[in-house]
Design an enzyme around this catalytic site. Sequence first.
Site, mmCIF file in Angstrom:
data_model
loop_
_atom_site.group_PDB
_atom_site.id
_atom_site.type_symbol
_atom_site.label_atom_id
_atom_site.label_comp_id
_atom_site.label_asym_id
_atom_site.label_seq_id
_atom_site.Cartn_x
_atom_site.Cartn_y
_atom_site.Cartn_z
ATOM 1 N N ASP A 170 34.934 20.774 16.440
ATOM 2 C CA ASP A 170 35.304 22.135 16.370
ATOM 3 C C ASP A 170 35.641 22.318 17.688
ATOM 4 O OD1 ASP A 170 35.552 25.084 15.881
ATOM 5 O OD2 ASP A 170 33.568 25.133 17.311
ATOM 6 N N ASP A 180 30.528 27.011 11.750
ATOM 7 C CA ASP A 180 30.423 25.600 11.325
ATOM 8 C C ASP A 180 29.385 25.132 10.298
ATOM 9 O OD1 ASP A 180 32.377 25.386 13.254
ATOM 10 O OD2 ASP A 180 31.207 25.629 15.186
ATOM 11 N N CYS A 192 0.962 -0.982 0.024
ATOM 12 C CA CYS A 192 -0.047 -0.023 -0.161
ATOM 13 C C CYS A 192 0.676 1.297 0.144
ATOM 14 C CB CYS A 192 -0.864 0.034 1.166
ATOM 15 S SG CYS A 192 -1.922 -1.216 1.305
#
Length: 753
Positions: free
Chosen positions: A432, A648, A18
Amino acid sequence: MEQEKVDLHIEGMSCASCVGRVERALSGVEGVSEVSVNLATERAHVVFKGGSPVQAEALVQAVKDAGYGAQLPKAKEETQSPVDRERGRVILALALAAPMALPMLFWPLGWHWMPPGWLQLLLTFPIQFILGARFYKGGWAALRAGVGNMDLLVALGTSAAFFLSLYNLTLSSWDQLWGLPEAFSQRLVFSTDLYFEAAAVIVALVLLGKWFETRAKHQTTEALRALKALRPDQARVRRTSGEEVMKSVDHLGLGELVVIKAGERIPIDGVVTAGQCEVDESLLTGESVPVFKHRGDLVRSGALNINGWLEVEVGALGGETLLSRMIRFVEEAQAAKAPIQRLVDRVSAVFVPAVVVLAVVTFLGWWWVSQDFAQALIHAVSVLVIACPCALGLATPTAIMVGTGAAARRGILIKDAQALELAQGIGLVVFDKTGTLSEGHPQLSRWKSLPPSSDRAQSLELLSLAAALQQGMEHPLAKALLQRAEEEGLQLIPTEKIKALPGLGIEGRVGDRLLRLGSPRMLEELGWSEAALRLDVEEFEAGGETLSWLVELEPRGQVLGVFCFKESLRPEAHQALEALRSLGVETAMLTGDRQSVAQKVAQELGIDQYQAEVLPQEKAQWIADFKAKAKIKDADLIVAMVGDGINDAPALAAADVGIAMASGTDVAMQTAGVTLMRSDLRLIPETLQMSRKTYSKIKQNLFWAFIFNSLGLPLAALGYLSPMIAAAAMALSSVSVVSNSLLLRRWAHKKYK
C-alpha cells in the site's frame, strides 16, 4: 468454564507418536473442531466449533484416558523449572550406572573387571524400575491404546536385557551353589553372560538425553520469557487528591492516572498527560535507540522509563495491551503446527509399529542364524532403543520456537507457524502507498480557487469550507487540512449531514451550501471533466502531489477549487526495496492516488509494477489477480501484502502472507500473519531472511533425524551397534536437533549500506 478455545499443558509425551495420540484423543471430544499439539512446548491448542463450547474438564479427561496428563496452564511460572526437577534423577542414574559403565573403558587395555552379578542387579534395579518407571507408565498407556511410542521401545528393550540377565544370574548362581537337577539342566538353557550394564546405561543415557533436550527446549522459549518479564505487577496511581498509592495492575481502571518514575517499566498502555522522558522500547520494537516521550504521546506496557517521569492516563489493560497481544501471538505461533510438520506426524504414526516388527524380525533372524538366544535378543534391543522418533517430533517445533523468538527480539511479530513457513517462499511483495511506503503524514502544499484569483480572503474562505467538511475526521488528508486551517487562525462553521463516500471523498452541508470534497474520480462521477479545469494542475502532478477537488452541489453546481497535498516517502524505503531485490523478490504497489503520482513513486523506488486509482474495496481483488499471475509464473510463488489501515485488512487477508505495520490500525494487525512492531520497512526483508533461515533449519533437522534412524536401524539389526551405543546415538539425535535449532538465536540480519 466454557470458552471458544483453550490451551492445555500435556504431561508424559516423549516422541512424535505421542503427539498424534493426544491429538486423536482431543479431536474425539464432541464439539472440538481443531487440535494442534506441540511436543517442544508440551502444549495443546484446542478450538471449538461455533456455538459448541466444551468444558475444559472434558478435554483433560480425554487426555488422561489416552494415558497422558493434562492441566490448564498456570497463571504464574513454576518456581522450579523442569530442568531442575530432572537434574537430580539424571545424576542418581549416572552414579548408579557408573560402576558398570566405567570398567568397560578399560577393556581395550585388557582389564576385564565388572562388579559381581548380584551387585549389578542391586545397582540396576532402582534405575530400571524407579528412575525408569516413566517408560513403563508411558509404554503401558500406549499398549492400552493400541499404539506405540518411544517409552514402549525403551521399556521393551531394557526389560529384555534386564530379565535375560536376571534369568542367567539366578540359574547360574543356583547351579554354582546347589547344582541343578539333571532333568532341569537339560531343559533350562542359560549363560553366565549378564547384560545389566546395558539396561542401566540405556536408561541413564536416555534420561541424560531427555535432560539435555529439556534444557535446550527451555532455552528456545527464552524470548517469550523475556517478554513476560516486562510486565510489572504494581502501578503507582495518582488519586484526585494528589496522593500516590501502589495498586495491583489487575485492579486498575480505564482513565486512571499512573505515575512512572525513572528506572521503572510502564505497566499499561496509555497517553502521556504530563512529564517527559526517554523510553527504551527495544524489547517491544527491536529499536535500540531510546524514544523521547512527552504530553500527548502514546506509551506501551513493558517499555522502560530511562530518565524523567511520566503521568499516563490508562488506555488499555491486561490482555488488551500491545505487550499482552505480543505474548499471546508468540505463544500461539510457537504452539501452532507448520504444514511440513503434518507430514512428520503421518510418518511417526506408522514408525513405531514398524520398528517393533523389525525388532522381532531381527531377533528371529539372529536366533535362526546363530542359535544364540541372548545374542539375538541383544541385537533386537539395539533396534528398539535406537529407533526412537524423538528427533522427528522436535525437528520442526524447536526451529519455529527459536525462529519466532529471534524475530520478536528484532521487532517482527509472527502470529502463526504457517505464516513463518510461507514467508520463506515470498516472491512478490505488494505495498500500500499511503502510510506504508510514505510516512502517512501529508502536508497541504498549496491550493487554488476556481476561477483563479489572487484574493487572499477568497483563498482562506476556500480553505475554511474544505476544513469544515473534515471536522472530526481521522484521514491523513483531513488532518492536513485541519492543521493548516488552525495555523491560519480560521474559525470553522459547524457541518451538518456529513456522509462519507468510500474511495471518493466526503459530502456535507456547510451553512446553506451542500459541498463535496474528494478525488478526481469523484469529480468525474459528478460529470465534470478534469481536463477542462486543469489550469496549471500539471505542475502539481509533476511534483507527485495528490489532488482533492472541492465542489458545490447546492445552491449552484460549480467547482470551487483544488487542494494539493504532498507527502514524503519513508527514509528507509529505498534500502528496503533494494534489499528485497537482492533477495530475488519482485515488488508491486496499490494506491488510490492518480496515475501520475503512482508512476513517480514507482520510478523513484524502482517498484516493478503498480496500480493507481484503486478503491479500498478493490484491493483484495487486485491481490487475487496478483496471486493468479504469480501462480502462472511459478506455482510455488507466495504473494505478500504490506499495509497499515482498516481499508487494507481485506487485502491482507487475501494475500498468502499479510504484513501489517504496527503504526497502523488494530484491524490490520489482527488480520495480518506478520506485524512489524516498528514502522521500519527494512523489517520486511529481515522477515524473509528469518523465515528462510528457519525453514532451512527445519529441513536440516528433518534430514539429520531421518539419517540417524535410516543408518542406525540397519546397523543395529545387523549387529554392528551395542544397546549402549544405540542409546547414546538415540539421545544424541534429539540433542543435536534442538542444538541446531538454537543456532538461530545467533541469527543476524543482512546489513544495509
